[in-house]
Design an enzyme around this catalytic site. Structure first.
Site, mmCIF file in Angstrom:
data_model
loop_
_atom_site.group_PDB
_atom_site.id
_atom_site.type_symbol
_atom_site.label_atom_id
_atom_site.label_comp_id
_atom_site.label_asym_id
_atom_site.label_seq_id
_atom_site.Cartn_x
_atom_site.Cartn_y
_atom_site.Cartn_z
ATOM 1 N N GLY A 259 0.289 7.188 -8.482
ATOM 2 C CA GLY A 259 0.153 8.094 -7.335
ATOM 3 C C GLY A 259 1.434 8.095 -6.540
ATOM 4 O O GLY A 259 2.479 7.607 -7.011
ATOM 5 N N GLY A 260 1.385 8.651 -5.318
ATOM 6 C CA GLY A 260 2.567 8.722 -4.475
ATOM 7 C C GLY A 260 3.102 7.354 -4.104
ATOM 8 O O GLY A 260 4.279 7.187 -3.818
ATOM 9 N N GLY B 58 3.114 4.619 -6.162
ATOM 10 C CA GLY B 58 3.675 3.914 -7.297
ATOM 11 C C GLY B 58 2.705 3.889 -8.466
ATOM 12 O O GLY B 58 1.976 4.863 -8.694
ATOM 13 N N LYS C 123 -0.271 -3.637 -8.464
ATOM 14 C CA LYS C 123 0.190 -2.382 -7.840
ATOM 15 C C LYS C 123 1.685 -2.480 -7.551
ATOM 16 O O LYS C 123 2.118 -3.258 -6.709
ATOM 17 C CB LYS C 123 -0.595 -2.142 -6.549
ATOM 18 C CG LYS C 123 -0.267 -0.850 -5.833
ATOM 19 C CD LYS C 123 -1.174 -0.738 -4.605
ATOM 20 C CE LYS C 123 -0.936 0.528 -3.815
ATOM 21 N NZ LYS C 123 -1.843 0.605 -2.639
ATOM 22 N N ASP D 66 -7.523 6.243 5.909
ATOM 23 C CA ASP D 66 -7.442 7.004 4.654
ATOM 24 C C ASP D 66 -8.682 6.758 3.793
ATOM 25 O O ASP D 66 -8.577 6.479 2.593
ATOM 26 C CB ASP D 66 -6.175 6.623 3.888
ATOM 27 C CG ASP D 66 -5.780 7.676 2.846
ATOM 28 O OD1 ASP D 66 -6.278 8.822 2.948
ATOM 29 O OD2 ASP D 66 -4.990 7.358 1.932
#
Length: 601
Positions: A278-279, A281, A309, A408
């Protein structure tokens, strides 16, 4: 003085006999004073207007005015920042139709808990909202301040005085951090980054061009950041050595994992270990020796399947800040519905976080046309309950963990373990809501979150509250009901803002049942008891009602997570109760058929 059959201490301000010679002017001021209600405004109790005397009566503040304490030992730097932030919030609140016109340290009183109470509204000015950002001039004011009718300038003078204990002189155009004239005790308490940002606010407030100054709304946002930086600094400074190791990512040796071990676990980040990207990584899976997730006492390293991650390193250092935020928050959180941080690696351009591995992926994998498996209604509610418990834990102040606002919440950030237990994840955008901070609002300079899940009031005001998380969770609830992601092309085709406004409209129209995921109602095998894959009427009504309340367009109308949990539990109980009744009926019928059939032989 008797008020509500009680005696309280008062402060009576006797006005100059020339003030308000016209009764209309004085009555207008009294009307304005009686309308100003705020916990940080000194309570107005009454007035006297007779025999050429005009006296205004206020509640007494036991610690006197702020100017009496600025050069004394009583106020710490943290307390001073708190007072400045509270005063800024009051001014931001009243600036929609009132200019104070005389903000200074002698007009700020302090109660027994050192809470500020703004005083001296006799010279305040009312004006139309359309004038809010204009500079107003009035003949009433203290000439000590160079632009006395402009509250922002006066507030800058106040900040300068809070920092140095003196007022700025007219020739001073900018504020340099001169630690030699700052009280040495205060200097030792100050976080340097926080101090630098504080002085920049002063510079802006004292700008000779009024157009270039910040509004009070913007000042509140800036001071919020200053206050949080100082709080973090003191939280680390005053904790025990052990606690400090846990709070400072660079000192948490027990969580550090060598890069060589991570490379070995992923076979050099081979594509066979790749999970998602994703944005932020990429995520890989592998096995590592990590500390046990649960249990007290000595930690034992065990071989565990983990999610690794790898965070993209951007020039703006946003990735590094997200990394530090995630470590800071997750080391404070211990809850079965919050993903566990097991370790990290950080050096130069490599930023890596290691989590417990959620074997069933993210909740978004179970929604939309490419879903992995189809979930029955009762399981969907249970997953929603898990998430609600996790968010409620974040929103609750407790020992060792302040309130946390996620910012989020979405189905992609909800992970499922092997038993489909849900865990809230991805805290890169999250914010600590400091325990000492009474306001429930976080002011942000940049809108954060994901389109289609973001609180509409937050989009217009940049004020984020825990109720903003509730809104995002409401979107997830309707995703679970409909089986569609919030940004499903079908939803966007109907409304460019996605699922949320569609769900609100259908609820109001009474057509919400048309959104129910049809796959829940499909039967796999007529001989198997799957009579309640979809929601029964009572469960549907209970679930949809609380989901709709979460999507209220204003923050004040949304329920707390405690209420959400209670209503979701009711929806689950209603579904399970009907399921058991149907099971009993099903078994009863088959028993009779079996018994009748056996009698024929």
């Amino acid at each position: 003085m008797p008020v509500s059959e009680q005696f309280i201490n008062i402060c009576a301000r006797r006005l100059n006999h020339k003030y308000g010679q016209e009764d209309i002017e004085f009555q207008t001021k009294i009307s304005m004073l009686s309308s100003l209600k705020h916990k940080n405004i000194i309570p107005f109790l009454g007035f006297c207007d007779e025999d050429n005397e005009k006296i205004i009566v206020y509640e007494h503040a036991v610690r006197g005015s702020l100017d009496q304490h600025l050069n004394g030992p009583n106020l710490t730097w943290f307390q001073r920042l708190k007072i400045c932030l509270d005063v800024a919030r009051v001014l931001s609140s009243i600036h929609y139709d009132v200019v104070h016109c005389d903000i200074n340290s002698s007009n700020i009183f302090l109660d027994k808990d050192w809470e500020p109470k703004i005083f001296g509204f006799e010279h305040s000015t009312k004006y139309p909202q359309s004038w809010r950002h204009r500079l107003l001039f009035s003949h009433h004011s203290n000439n000590t301040y160079m632009t006395p009718t402009y509250d922002v300038y006066c507030f800058g003078v106040l900040l300068f005085e809070v920092l140095y204990g003196i007022k700025p002189v007219k020739t001073q155009h900018c504020v340099k951090v001169e630690h030699g004239i700052i009280n040495p005790k205060l200097w030792k308490q100050m976080d340097r980054q926080s101090l630098t940002r504080f002085t920049k606010i002063i510079d802006n407030c004292l700008n000779e061009d009024p157009v270039q100054r910040l509004t009070m709304d913007q000042i509140v946002k800036e001071l919020d950041d200053v206050f949080e930086l100082q709080w973090k600094h003191e939280n680390l400074e005053h904790s025990t050595d052990a606690d400090a190791d846990e709070d400072d990512p660079m000192k948490m040796e027990w969580l550090k994992i060598p890069l060589s071990d991570i490379r070995e676990a992923t076979n050099g980040f081979d594509k066979e270990h790749f999970v998602a990207s994703g944005g932020y990584g990429s995520v890989y899976q592998g096995e590592l020796d990590v500390l046990a997730i649960e249990g007290e006492g000595p930690k034992i390293r065990t071989r565990t399947k983990v999610a690794i991650k790898c965070i993209n390193n951007r020039q703006d250092e946003a990735s590094k800040q997200g990394f530090l935020t995630e470590i800071e928050l997750l080391t404070r959180c211990k809850h079965p519905n919050i993903i566990s941080l097991l370790g990290f690696y950080m050096k130069a351009n490599d930023i890596i976080l290691v989590y417990e591995y959620a074997t069933k992926g993210s909740l978004s994998d179970y929604l939309g046309s490419k879903r992995k498996i189809n979930l029955i209604w009762a399981k969907r509610i249970q997953i929603c309950l898990d998430v609600a418990h996790g968010i409620n834990y974040l929103h609750t102040n407790m020992e060792g963990k302040p309130r946390i606002i996620h910012r989020d919440i979405k189905s992609e950030n909800i992970l499922l373990d092997e038993n489909l237990n849900a865990k809230v994840a991805d805290f890169g955008l999250s914010k600590l809501h400091i325990t000492n901070q009474q306001s429930s609002t976080i002011h942000t300079k940049h809108i954060a979150g994901t389109n289609f899940y973001v609180d509409p009031e937050y989009l217009t005001s940049a004020k984020y509250k825990k109720e903003s998380d509730v809104y995002s969770f409401g979107v997830v609830l309707f995703e679970m009901l409909s089986g569609r992601l919030a940004y499903d092309p079908v939803c966007i085709g109907e409304n460019d803002k996605g699922l949320a406004p569609i769900a609100r409209r259908r609820y109001n129209e009474g057509t919400l049942k048309e959104l129910i995921d049809p796959k829940m109602i499909e039967e796999d095998d007529e001989r198997i008891v799957t009579l309640n894959r979809g929601p029964n009427e009572e469960s549907f009504q209970a679930f949809s009602r609380i989901a709709y309340q979460c999507l209220a367009e204003t923050q004040a109308k949304r329920p707390t997570m405690e209420v959400v949990i209670k209503e979701l539990q009711t929806a689950l109980n209603l579904q399970v109760r009907t399921f058991y009744k149907n099971c009993q009926t099903f078994l009863h019928i088959h028993f009779i058929n079996y018994y009748t059939h056996s009698l024929t032989f």
